[in-house]
Enzyme design. Structure first.
Site, PDB file in Angstrom:
ATOM      1  CB  SER A 181      15.331  12.827 -58.414  1.00 12.15           C
ATOM      2  OG  SER A 181      15.479  14.108 -58.401  1.00 12.15           O
ATOM      3  CG  HIS A 204      13.778  17.491 -56.019  1.00 15.24           C
ATOM      4  ND1 HIS A 204      14.796  18.876 -56.370  1.00 15.24           N
ATOM      5  CD2 HIS A 204      14.107  16.862 -56.239  1.00 15.24           C
ATOM      6  CE1 HIS A 204      15.853  17.636 -56.778  1.00 15.24           C
ATOM      7  NE2 HIS A 204      15.375  16.944 -56.122  1.00 15.24           N
TER       8      HIS A 204
END
Lengths: 470, 470, 470, 470
Positions: free
Chosen positions: B326, B391
């Site tokens: 990410s 997340h």
């Protein structure tokens, strides 16, 4: 679900462990997380540790906790599994828990109510609506996240509808369920599907089970209803695959059909059926059945009939006429008080309708009475007959009343055998509907108009010689 | 939609022709029925007779009249057609009309508010919620009855979101749309579908258009992303066939991938790709993109990642690890004020990261800084970095920070090239999430812990000789 | 099957490890079963034990042994796997083995031949046909039992076609393959499918690869060919899902299109494309491509065009005309010897067609020449031009010759830029075909007739001033 | 089709209007084209002009003319329509026409025969095969080009099989049809499909009709056969959608099932059925039925059983055993001559099997006899019992003989109620098959071996007291 069974949920456990405010909700979430910390995944918790009813309630609460936001689908799945295995008393306990908890937070709601009363604007109204929305609806929405969740909620509402009379406290839960289901089963999400002999047996099975107008006597009878000169269509929802919500049965015939018997007869071979379909100028909607008790009060019939008319016009451009052949369920009850005594006597004979003379004597007065019944309006409520109200409200026209159109025991008991055609005429459907909504104006054919205009006098006389015969 | 355009809706026509109470609504319905009586079907009305903006408003009003109940689908279809052809100013006018009208009836709402304040029970709360529900939601639900209605409403919200800043009066309309769409796009109604080279081109087209993380440079690049050692999954809704709502791209690799470049390289042939897939022990989620602006604020990502993990575990039981790769979008902005001056100077050189010595000197201090950034919490709001917040909120663990994991211009500008692995570990996901919700506890690996524990001192010294080099 | 048959395959590679008679085949089968006994399933045999080429031959032999009858699908699957991994020389060896073995048994065949010669009846002919059928066809049929077997056989034939020139001994194998594939790819088993932007990318990929007439320059070009004013249809076979066998590209236009450029231009937006489709009165078949080299010589084009005409007539009843826009591949070669010297010189200039004067001077004589070419018949073989022969043989009419219809390098090099319309007119298609079959009568329009009737004289003069210009 | 009906085709019209050589064929084509020229499309020809039988023959001839090449699909479609409406005598006439014409050309065939006899090489053999191929097969292939053509050819063969005995001249036509159908219904083109309650009713209907082993008594019985502890699979061909070619019924049980009754009982509810499926260790194949008479002689059963075993191993890995429960159709006939007189007498009593003492006395000798029957081999033909021959030939093992496994009238009449388990054991299936093919070695269990080894002596004695009881 017996009376003594409902004792259980009235024990302390039924008292909302779960509090009403979001803050308390958070606390529950904490409780949960500590369980989770100890036990790992919920499924791992020994069943002995916790009563399954309590477990269901905790899971419902968890659904709107922070945990529900992150693991909602998993919690919903577990709740679904727990509910499936619950016994009826515990299920009722769970419903009561849902009905009595998950209120909006009292403080903010009172504040919003005061603000609106002080200054009733669009803004304060919107904030009031937001504050008033029951948390329960969000719980139900999250229960839907489980695979098969929609089917479970529909089944749940079906059960709750059966409990409502004895347990009026479930009313708010039912109201929220209905509100949600009405939104989810919006016409825009329904699929019209043709049902025929190539449809999976599991769906056809349901036709046999759900047919509510003219019972389907097994698979051979069903096959007749799906033959080449028949059509059957249903609405389906993507979340309930294989489950018809409503279906309509149509016969392709020549001229307006007035008798059920001919439509249900299993007399023709394949070739003849195909020939009939090719020659037909009229589509008769002779049966329409809702399938899901859990969707009671959510209306599909109006949409279904109109879309099926459109489908048939495309498939069979030669069709000139779209009409129902409908029962008159309330006629006998309404008519009895209005019958002459001789008529009443005649109608009490077991097979009066097979006696040509009796039948002939009764025909005119009963037809006229029936026309009066179907066009009579209960003040503020519209037509007394529910079937009439449905079709007239859809914009159909009262077209014809058929003498001895249905001589089954039920047909005789409900309406002295009468059946009615309601005509769906695209050109007048909207105007009919508008007039009906405006002041219950009932669109009717000249033929029905004629019945209404008939002089009542000769009635008695026709029966002159009848009494002696009985 | 320019400023001068909004003049239009401020003319009288923007004033609610349509009144606020149901009684007045009924009057409109009358008006309509008389039009209908004269003109037959609406489509037959000469377009010249009536401004299309006005027509749209009348149709929206008709939707909740008695007429809407009977012919809702037809009215919705016509409204859809009218809206499709409307110019932007008239569209804005229509939105304002929706936003400003269709309030709950004032009298009953005030009464319900007073009743609740007098006696705040479940019953009075339920009645208040009912009285407060905006009629507008019912209008929107009926607009959905048109074929393609859902897509139209999603597009409508997209446009309204773009207008909100300049037209805050649209806020209630946006709120109602969002509320409805969130209910309709409930997880329970979504379908997970694998997307690969056998997917229709029309869907793949949208992947190229919607990819938001690592741009897809045409069809050849796309083909690489769908190769044998890749997986792509998306959520779809039955009412928007062919429209992905969100999709995630996954690479099957050996070991935790730290660099984007390797994942996006188009270096391997079919056989090698298959071999990589067979040998892989790790699934890297390297891109997740929302597709529908009109569904903004309705969250799918959490569900998608977790279900894809489940799917992959079934298809590829040899997988040991599920992790993201990410970006860290907010790091540079956050870090600048915290850098030493020499560091800042070094980072200003155009290709600092290609200079091995500079890069080596910066690596340790920036990794530590990044670890600090990702574990820092804004009071009451959680992690400063939005990707981290997403997340970690899902229950993932901050696993590894990768030095020069993304040296694209964007990667360098956002995060000095850093990329992060968030690990989705089924066994700890719930506990991580709970701890995060409770007090923003951030689950992290020992490796990240090590970075945080590093002594800051050596930073300056490492840069001893650097200034002179520039 | 007699002993002496084993003479045939006498070359080294052909030396039958495996014997030629059924008795020997049985022995091999024995050998196999003993291997099987020891090694369990065949896949478990160590590859080192046996050369993979030998293994393939043994498996092919096993296919028609008793073992093949019982476990044919398993043996076919294994043979498929072995063949997939074989290197080209071994594959050639395998093909030779197939080509040279699996003859009919000599003794019974000779007896049947003698019986027929003695008494040529239907019965003796039938028995002779049976005795003569090559066992090889049965081997191939059994190879087809493997999943993906049909695709393998098609690929095999493709490879064999490429080997035939250097290895004429493969001829019998090719003949048997073609015979079988022609039977299996019978029109009755093909599915017509529309190909558009909703078709899987994996199929569209193949369009780009296989387009043989007007190259598709990537996905954007492809998208143009599948736009709203285009149609594309292909034949597919159930055993080769995702593999078009042949496809045709159609443009919906107004009037007969004479130039390729306009058809391939990517000039219009979606709305304009839709408008064009709605207004179109003509369907132009501008490209038709066979996709499978392995099916060479099995004709699909005739069926495809005619069925697409039927499909389009149903979808778009407003279409008045169905025509191709076709190349004239053999014209230049044929014409050169027939050109005047000045014409030849003019045509040698690089961009002669852009010079209005030159072009004008060449137009009439070349059009006439082209008409002569297209209507000329090679004795016993029909039209010299293969494209003309195909469409005229299908019953189409030579409708129009278009000057500078295709000024691509290929178009200029093949036909001086000329393109031809062949008209498919349902009313005359059969008669045209019959006349063509009878005596190569070529159906043509008045316009073409006019070209043929033109006096040749003025040709030279028109070029009066040209020579000096060059 | 009665005797007098066949008169028709013996009239001159049955004489081949159509000649045998290709040259003559061409002439017919001419004839056709002139008809076509006059009458336009064939469908336009007045039916009165030409006898439909003659019309069918002319169309068949046209199929292989030049016309057939260009317009084959259209001609095939018309022929199909004509044949559908033909009466039985004319159909027979058409079959005879097909059977007696369309021979290979005599001259080239004789030449090829001579060439082969002179020099029997691969080349001359190939040319002889080509010359010998009956044109009739090409006619049939072209008939297949009509939509529904394959179904028509299968139906045609079914009818021809029924005519063969009285009309042996149809033999060549049957042989060609069988050859073609065997090639087209190659295993590689078949689709295995699970059949369950979600299968279209039209397919399930056919199960009821085609079940050949244990009759299905209507839809409720069918539902039992498709319940959760049952499996049903069939082969389908893409050209006959909705038509099973063969299907097998499987019961999931615990331990080897020996009695049909238990398998067919409708005793368990849904939950119990699911529980049985979950607990099952054995799959019993208790019924396998061919569906298409027109495909007689083309074997599917072997493939079906083996693939279903593979499917079940994947779906239900806990299964340990795959076995049939099969009838012994030939046992009674074979056994009668071998029975002791007392046994014979006992078996003649109507309900002997319900008398425990009689049954006990008969059990051992009959089991032994049955074992002898099942392992006895007719010289050069293999096992006398056709079911045994089928399963043993597939590689199954004779596992167990079940006393009173099927006490239905048919079961008693065929085999004194005995049923047999043939075990399909993946590990030994190939070796069993090989041994069986080699020398009819019959794989059998120790239990069966034990029966065979039993001393026959005690038989008589056991019946000591029986005679007096009757």
């Amino acid at each position: 679900m017996g009376e003594h069974q409902i004792a259980a949920p009235q024990k302390p456990e039924a008292k909302p462990v779960f509090a009403r405010s979001w803050m308390e909700r958070l606390r529950v979430s904490r409780f949960w997380s500590s369980i989770a910390d100890r036990g790992g995944r919920f499924a791992a918790l020994p069943a002995a540790n916790i009563d399954p009813g309590e477990r269901a309630r905790l899971l419902a609460a968890a659904l709107i906790s922070g945990r529900g936001e992150a693991s909602g689908a998993a919690v919903a799945r577990e709740l679904h599994a727990v509910l499936t295995a619950l016994d009826p008393p515990r299920r009722l306990g769970f419903y009561r828990y849902l009905a009595e908890n998950f209120q909006p937070d009292a403080e903010p709601l009172a504040a919003a109510a005061r603000a609106y009363l002080t200054e009733p604007t669009a803004g304060t109204a919107a904030r009031l609506a937001e504050a008033a929305e029951p948390v329960r609806q969000e719980v139900l929405r999250r229960m839907n996240m489980s695979p098969g969740g929609t089917a479970m909620l529909v089944a749940m509402r079906k059960e709750i509808l059966g409990l409502l009379r004895d347990h009026p406290a479930l009313q708010p839960l039912d109201a929220d369920l209905k509100h949600l289901l009405a939104s989810w089963f919006n016409r825009g999400f329904l699929e019209l599907r043709r049902i025929d002999w190539n449809t999976p047996a599991a769906v056809l099975d349901k036709l046999i089970a759900y047919e509510a107008v003219h019972e389907i006597a097994g698979w051979d009878d069903l096959r007749r209803r799906l033959a080449a000169d028949r059509r059957c269509f249903g609405f389906f929802h993507p979340a309930l695959p294989g489950e018809p919500l409503i279906f309509v049965e149509v016969a392709l015939v020549t001229g307006l059909a007035g008798s059920v018997k001919a439509l249900l007869a299993r007399d023709a071979g394949d070739d003849e059926q195909r020939a009939r379909a090719a020659a037909a100028d009229t589509a008769i909607f002779y049966s329409i059945s809702n399938c899901q008790d859990g969707l009671r009060g959510i209306s599909f019939g109006n949409f279904l009939i109109k879309q099926v008319v459109e489908e048939l016009r495309i498939e069979l451009p030669q069709l000139q006429r779209f009409s129902t052949l409908s029962p008159v369920p309330g006629f006998c009850a309404w008519a009895r008080a209005r019958l002459e005594e001789t008529e009443r006597a005649a109608l009490e004979r077991p097979d009066w309708w097979e006696d040509a003379q009796v039948s002939a004597a009764l025909q005119a007065p009963l037809l006229k009475l029936c026309a009066e019944y179907l066009t009579s309006v209960v003040k503020g409520k519209g037509p007394a007959d529910p079937v009439a109200k449905f079709h007239l409200g859809n914009g159909a026209r009262l077209e014809r009343i058929n003498w001895l159109g249905n001589v089954s025991p039920r047909g005789l008991a409900e309406s002295f055998g009468m059946m009615v055609n309601y005509l769906y005429d695209i050109a007048t459907i909207e105007a009919n509907h508008e007039a009906f909504v405006r002041d219950w104006t009932i669109a009717r054919s000249d033929e029905v108009e004629g019945l209404l205009a008939e002089a009542p006098a000769p009635r008695r006389r026709r029966f002159g010689g009848l009494a002696s015969r009985s």
